[in-house]
Design a protein around this motif. Structure first.
Motif, PDB file in Angstrom:
ATOM      1  N   ASP A 148       0.864  -1.005  -0.001  1.00 17.85           N
ATOM      2  CA  ASP A 148       0.154   0.090  -0.115  1.00 17.85           C
ATOM      3  C   ASP A 148       0.996   1.154   0.078  1.00 17.85           C
ATOM      4  N   ARG A 153      -0.604   4.524  -1.096  1.00 12.09           N
ATOM      5  CA  ARG A 153      -2.003   4.302  -0.482  1.00 12.09           C
ATOM      6  C   ARG A 153      -1.621   4.306   1.143  1.00 12.09           C
ATOM      7  N   ALA A 156      -4.565   3.580   3.804  1.00  8.29           N
ATOM      8  CA  ALA A 156      -4.499   1.891   3.879  1.00  8.29           C
ATOM      9  C   ALA A 156      -3.689   1.329   4.638  1.00  8.29           C
TER      10      ALA A 156
END
Length: 377
Positions: A148, A153, A156
């Motif tokens: 991630d 991200r 996340a």
């Protein structure tokens, strides 16, 4: 911050880094010396292979994998994990088989097989949770969090890493949560959610004062730098780069150079950032850490310097940075003097010299004067 479960006060230290893969085992390993630890586990594997004791051979292979991985010897690590997975499946050691899938996922992710890394990590996670294999579930979730982070991200990633420290979550594991602190702090900083991170980082710092391995000490400084501002952050970045023997772990050295370079660029010190970003890019390319090389290349472009992907056919030629270091070394300058001139840590210079020797087919600094360094690139 909402959803954050701070770590409890330390009543007992978790197991040392080299037994995180199978924490029920208590092994004696030389504190602070990853190279010697790798030799120890290699001997243990050879002895168990010779004796034909497969049940303990698979555990020894898991620990050997970790030392090879920390030393950035990834092809060896993949071979070790592949053998371990085959043996575990043949002998019905389902828990260890799931563990080796997790290890292969970690290696795949770091070398650019992002889709394969995610597939393997999710496979391991699906096998571990119903069987309550906490260490495998936590390891797989940590790998997914790293993916991630690689793919931009951070929120996340942060949620996955916080779950490792939440006793109510199926991926919780205290030792893995501790070891993932560097990624936790990195994700929190990128997600803009550093509130509540101090307790996690302080706990890792206390552990680092006990476990003096290069990875542990450098990670403690880097974790603190991620959640700190101003001069204090820079002091921790510099301390991480100055960690003794960090050059033996080129991936971690490269990641530290990248983190410091990113911080300098975001602090509008682009000229200061470039040497660190160049070093990170060269190291990641040498190691074949494709996603990390791409990130370093993007940061270097953002600093105002053009870059291009390295041609694999040039792998035995000296890079411009290696030529610089080779010339200075051939003039008799010590590593710390070369580092001062090129704005590199002593450990970075040492790592580059090892690569230079290998490429030029020499074994000592004195032989550099015998080579045509102008044409070695």
């Amino acid at each position: 911050a909402a959803g954050i479960v701070p770590p409890k006060a330390d009543t007992a230290w978790p197991p040392p880094a080299f037994v995180w893969t199978w924490p029920m085992l208590v092994l004696n390993e030389p504190a602070g010396d990853d190279v010697t630890a790798e030799q120890l586990y290699a001997r243990a594997v050879a002895a168990r292979r010779g004796a034909g004791t497969v049940s303990t051979l698979t555990v020894a292979l898991a620990n050997l994998w970790l030392t090879e991985f920390l030393l950035s010897r990834w092809s060896d690590a993949v071979g070790t994990a592949t053998e371990g997975l085959r043996l575990a499946r043949e002998t019905g050691q389902h828990s260890l088989a799931a563990l080796f899938v997790t290890l292969l996922a970690r290696a795949a992710a770091i070398q650019g097989g992002v889709d394969e890394g995610r597939r393997l990590a999710e496979q391991a996670l699906a096998a571990a949770i119903p069987r309550r294999l906490a260490v495998v579930a936590a390891g797989a979730s940590w790998t997914l969090a790293q993916l991630d982070l690689m793919e931009g991200r951070p929120t996340a990633a942060l949620d996955r890493l916080l779950a490792l420290a939440n006793p109510q979550h199926p991926t919780a594991h205290a030792a893995i949560a501790l070891l993932a602190t560097r990624d936790l702090a990195d994700a929190a900083a990128r997600a803009g959610r550093v509130e509540g991170m101090d307790a996690f980082v302080a706990r890792f710092e206390r552990w680092a004062r006990w476990d003096r391995r290069a990875w542990t000490v450098a990670s403690a400084h880097l974790s603190r730098a991620f959640i700190t501002q101003g001069e204090d952050a820079e002091r921790h970045y510099r301390s991480a780069l100055a960690t003794d023997r960090l050059g033996e772990q080129p991936f971690d050295l490269a990641r530290t150079e990248l983190a410091y370079g990113e911080w300098l660029r975001r602090s509008r010190r682009r000229a200061d950032a470039r040497p660190h970003l160049r070093t990170a890019l060269e190291l990641f390319e040498e190691l074949g850490a494709v996603p990390w090389a791409d990130q370093a290349r993007a940061e270097l472009r953002a600093s105002g310097e053009s870059t291009r992907r390295r041609d694999p056919s040039t792998r035995y030629q000296l890079t411009p940075r290696e030529q610089q270091i080779a010339r200075l070394a051939s003039q008799g300058l010590a590593n710390h003097e070369i580092g001062a001139r090129l704005f590199l840590s002593t450990h970075t210079v040492s790592y580059h010299l090892h690569k230079i020797y290998a490429k030029l087919g020499i074994t000592a600094r004195g032989q550099l004067s015998e080579r045509d360094l102008d044409n070695a690139g």
